[in-house]
Design a protein around this motif. Structure first.
Motif, PDB file in Angstrom:
ATOM      1  N   SER A   1       0.825  -1.214   0.000  1.00 61.28           N
ATOM      2  CA  SER A   1       0.000   0.000   0.000  1.00 61.28           C
ATOM      3  C   SER A   1       0.855   1.260   0.000  1.00 61.28           C
ATOM      4  O   SER A   1       0.346   2.348  -0.247  1.00 61.28           O
ATOM      5  CB  SER A   1      -0.912   0.017   1.221  1.00 61.28           C
ATOM      6  OG  SER A   1      -0.131   0.200   2.391  1.00 61.28           O
ATOM      7  N   GLY A   2       2.130   1.112   0.311  1.00 61.53           N
ATOM      8  CA  GLY A   2       3.008   2.269   0.387  1.00 61.53           C
ATOM      9  C   GLY A   2       2.919   2.991   1.714  1.00 61.53           C
ATOM     10  O   GLY A   2       3.494   4.067   1.880  1.00 61.53           O
ATOM     11  N   GLN A   3       2.190   2.417   2.658  1.00 62.20           N
ATOM     12  CA  GLN A   3       2.045   3.013   3.982  1.00 62.20           C
ATOM     13  C   GLN A   3       2.552   2.041   5.032  1.00 62.20           C
ATOM     14  O   GLN A   3       2.663   0.844   4.787  1.00 62.20           O
ATOM     15  CB  GLN A   3       0.572   3.284   4.292  1.00 62.20           C
ATOM     16  CG  GLN A   3      -0.073   4.342   3.452  1.00 62.20           C
ATOM     17  CD  GLN A   3      -1.537   4.487   3.832  1.00 62.20           C
ATOM     18  OE1 GLN A   3      -2.312   3.582   3.613  1.00 62.20           O
ATOM     19  NE2 GLN A   3      -1.883   5.618   4.414  1.00 62.20           N
ATOM     20  N   GLU A   4       2.809   2.588   6.189  1.00 59.16           N
ATOM     21  CA  GLU A   4       3.150   1.759   7.337  1.00 59.16           C
ATOM     22  C   GLU A   4       1.913   0.941   7.665  1.00 59.16           C
ATOM     23  O   GLU A   4       0.801   1.464   7.652  1.00 59.16           O
ATOM     24  CB  GLU A   4       3.554   2.685   8.493  1.00 59.16           C
ATOM     25  CG  GLU A   4       4.201   1.981   9.655  1.00 59.16           C
ATOM     26  CD  GLU A   4       3.196   1.537  10.701  1.00 59.16           C
ATOM     27  OE1 GLU A   4       2.182   2.221  10.927  1.00 59.16           O
ATOM     28  OE2 GLU A   4       3.435   0.494  11.296  1.00 59.16           O
ATOM     29  N   PRO A   5       2.048  -0.368   7.896  1.00 61.05           N
ATOM     30  CA  PRO A   5       0.873  -1.231   8.078  1.00 61.05           C
ATOM     31  C   PRO A   5      -0.120  -0.727   9.117  1.00 61.05           C
ATOM     32  O   PRO A   5      -1.322  -0.771   8.901  1.00 61.05           O
ATOM     33  CB  PRO A   5       1.468  -2.573   8.492  1.00 61.05           C
ATOM     34  CG  PRO A   5       2.825  -2.577   7.891  1.00 61.05           C
ATOM     35  CD  PRO A   5       3.284  -1.147   7.937  1.00 61.05           C
ATOM     36  N   ARG A   6       0.367  -0.251  10.227  1.00 63.18           N
ATOM     37  CA  ARG A   6      -0.521   0.203  11.290  1.00 63.18           C
ATOM     38  C   ARG A   6      -1.384   1.383  10.823  1.00 63.18           C
ATOM     39  O   ARG A   6      -2.593   1.417  11.041  1.00 63.18           O
ATOM     40  CB  ARG A   6       0.337   0.595  12.482  1.00 63.18           C
ATOM     41  CG  ARG A   6      -0.372   0.699  13.755  1.00 63.18           C
ATOM     42  CD  ARG A   6       0.650   0.790  14.851  1.00 63.18           C
ATOM     43  NE  ARG A   6       0.095   1.496  15.978  1.00 63.18           N
ATOM     44  CZ  ARG A   6       0.774   1.821  17.045  1.00 63.18           C
ATOM     45  NH1 ARG A   6       2.049   1.515  17.127  1.00 63.18           N
ATOM     46  NH2 ARG A   6       0.197   2.436  18.031  1.00 63.18           N
ATOM     47  N   SER A   7      -0.757   2.361  10.161  1.00 54.73           N
ATOM     48  CA  SER A   7      -1.491   3.519   9.645  1.00 54.73           C
ATOM     49  C   SER A   7      -2.480   3.108   8.563  1.00 54.73           C
ATOM     50  O   SER A   7      -3.612   3.596   8.509  1.00 54.73           O
ATOM     51  CB  SER A   7      -0.522   4.550   9.067  1.00 54.73           C
ATOM     52  OG  SER A   7       0.341   5.023  10.047  1.00 54.73           O
ATOM     53  N   CYS A   8      -2.044   2.202   7.706  1.00 54.13           N
ATOM     54  CA  CYS A   8      -2.890   1.737   6.614  1.00 54.13           C
ATOM     55  C   CYS A   8      -4.159   1.077   7.151  1.00 54.13           C
ATOM     56  O   CYS A   8      -5.265   1.366   6.694  1.00 54.13           O
ATOM     57  CB  CYS A   8      -2.107   0.762   5.744  1.00 54.13           C
ATOM     58  SG  CYS A   8      -3.035   0.106   4.343  1.00 54.13           S
ATOM     59  N   LEU A   9      -4.003   0.206   8.123  1.00 51.39           N
ATOM     60  CA  LEU A   9      -5.161  -0.490   8.703  1.00 51.39           C
ATOM     61  C   LEU A   9      -6.099   0.502   9.392  1.00 51.39           C
ATOM     62  O   LEU A   9      -7.329   0.403   9.277  1.00 51.39           O
ATOM     63  CB  LEU A   9      -4.702  -1.558   9.690  1.00 51.39           C
ATOM     64  CG  LEU A   9      -3.969  -2.751   9.063  1.00 51.39           C
ATOM     65  CD1 LEU A   9      -3.346  -3.618  10.148  1.00 51.39           C
ATOM     66  CD2 LEU A   9      -4.897  -3.556   8.178  1.00 51.39           C
ATOM     67  N   LYS A  10      -5.511   1.477  10.085  1.00 49.57           N
ATOM     68  CA  LYS A  10      -6.315   2.478  10.779  1.00 49.57           C
ATOM     69  C   LYS A  10      -7.116   3.306   9.763  1.00 49.57           C
ATOM     70  O   LYS A  10      -8.304   3.550   9.956  1.00 49.57           O
ATOM     71  CB  LYS A  10      -5.401   3.377  11.602  1.00 49.57           C
ATOM     72  CG  LYS A  10      -6.127   4.366  12.469  1.00 49.57           C
ATOM     73  CD  LYS A  10      -5.124   5.143  13.327  1.00 49.57           C
ATOM     74  CE  LYS A  10      -5.834   6.147  14.196  1.00 49.57           C
ATOM     75  NZ  LYS A  10      -4.893   6.916  15.019  1.00 49.57           N
ATOM     76  N   GLU A  11      -6.480   3.713   8.668  1.00 55.15           N
ATOM     77  CA  GLU A  11      -7.171   4.483   7.636  1.00 55.15           C
ATOM     78  C   GLU A  11      -8.235   3.650   6.934  1.00 55.15           C
ATOM     79  O   GLU A  11      -9.287   4.162   6.562  1.00 55.15           O
ATOM     80  CB  GLU A  11      -6.173   5.033   6.626  1.00 55.15           C
ATOM     81  CG  GLU A  11      -5.348   6.164   7.174  1.00 55.15           C
ATOM     82  CD  GLU A  11      -4.407   6.746   6.148  1.00 55.15           C
ATOM     83  OE1 GLU A  11      -4.674   6.616   4.937  1.00 55.15           O
ATOM     84  OE2 GLU A  11      -3.403   7.338   6.562  1.00 55.15           O
ATOM     85  N   MET A  12      -7.961   2.377   6.748  1.00 54.25           N
ATOM     86  CA  MET A  12      -8.930   1.499   6.101  1.00 54.25           C
ATOM     87  C   MET A  12     -10.212   1.420   6.931  1.00 54.25           C
ATOM     88  O   MET A  12     -11.317   1.516   6.401  1.00 54.25           O
ATOM     89  CB  MET A  12      -8.321   0.098   5.919  1.00 54.25           C
ATOM     90  CG  MET A  12      -9.166  -0.841   5.099  1.00 54.25           C
ATOM     91  SD  MET A  12      -8.351  -2.432   4.832  1.00 54.25           S
ATOM     92  CE  MET A  12      -8.389  -3.111   6.471  1.00 54.25           C
ATOM     93  N   VAL A  13     -10.065   1.268   8.230  1.00 54.39           N
ATOM     94  CA  VAL A  13     -11.230   1.214   9.118  1.00 54.39           C
ATOM     95  C   VAL A  13     -11.974   2.544   9.087  1.00 54.39           C
ATOM     96  O   VAL A  13     -13.204   2.584   8.980  1.00 54.39           O
ATOM     97  CB  VAL A  13     -10.807   0.856  10.555  1.00 54.39           C
ATOM     98  CG1 VAL A  13     -11.965   1.030  11.523  1.00 54.39           C
ATOM     99  CG2 VAL A  13     -10.294  -0.573  10.611  1.00 54.39           C
TER     100      VAL A  13
END
Length: 138
Positions: free
Chosen positions: A45-57
């Motif tokens: 995704s090009g993002q840090e996994p933690r940030s990506c998951l948070k944004e997805m939610v």
């Protein structure tokens, strides 16, 4: 290298995502949700996994509430489309406004690559001077 604490945090976020996404009624299919989650976790995704998951939610929650409009309401989008028609000449302005109001015939599909909206404008030409002079009685 991940620490046990980092792995625990990632697992906690993943469980949060799974739990939160289970209750959301967004428009994406379960397969799309799985792909988005995998992209977050594998780094594509090009993002840090933690940030990506948070944004997805957060995006899914906003979609459920109908808030994914980039800050513009449908009325504002229509007003902007009509405003762009103001630059056109008198002959083209009515057709532009009709298109902005989503009038006309639609062909194609979004899935097929796009929709084409068509407005048909019929005009009668004024009589030519030669035709007008020959139509006069002698």
């Amino acid at each position: 290298m991940r620490t046990p604490q980092g792995s625990a945090q990632t697992l906690a976020i993943l469980l949060l995502v799974l739990g939160a996404s289970a209750g959301l009624a967004d428009q994406s299919s379960p397969q799309q949700q799985k792909q988005q989650r995998e992209a977050c976790l594998n780094g594509s995704s090009g993002q840090e996994p933690r940030s990506c998951l948070k944004e997805m939610v957060a995006a899914r929650a906003a979609a459920r509430k109908g808030e994914l409009d980039n800050g513009e309401s449908p009325a504002a989008l229509r007003a902007n489309a009509l405003k762009r028609c103001q630059r056109l000449g008198v002959e083209d302005k009515p057709a532009c406004e009709a298109l902005a109001r989503h009038e006309g015939e639609v062909s194609g599909s979004v899935r097929g690559g796009g929709q084409l909206r068509q407005i048909t404008v019929r005009q009668t030409a004024p009589p030519s001077p030669a035709a007008a002079s020959s139509a006069k009685p002698p």
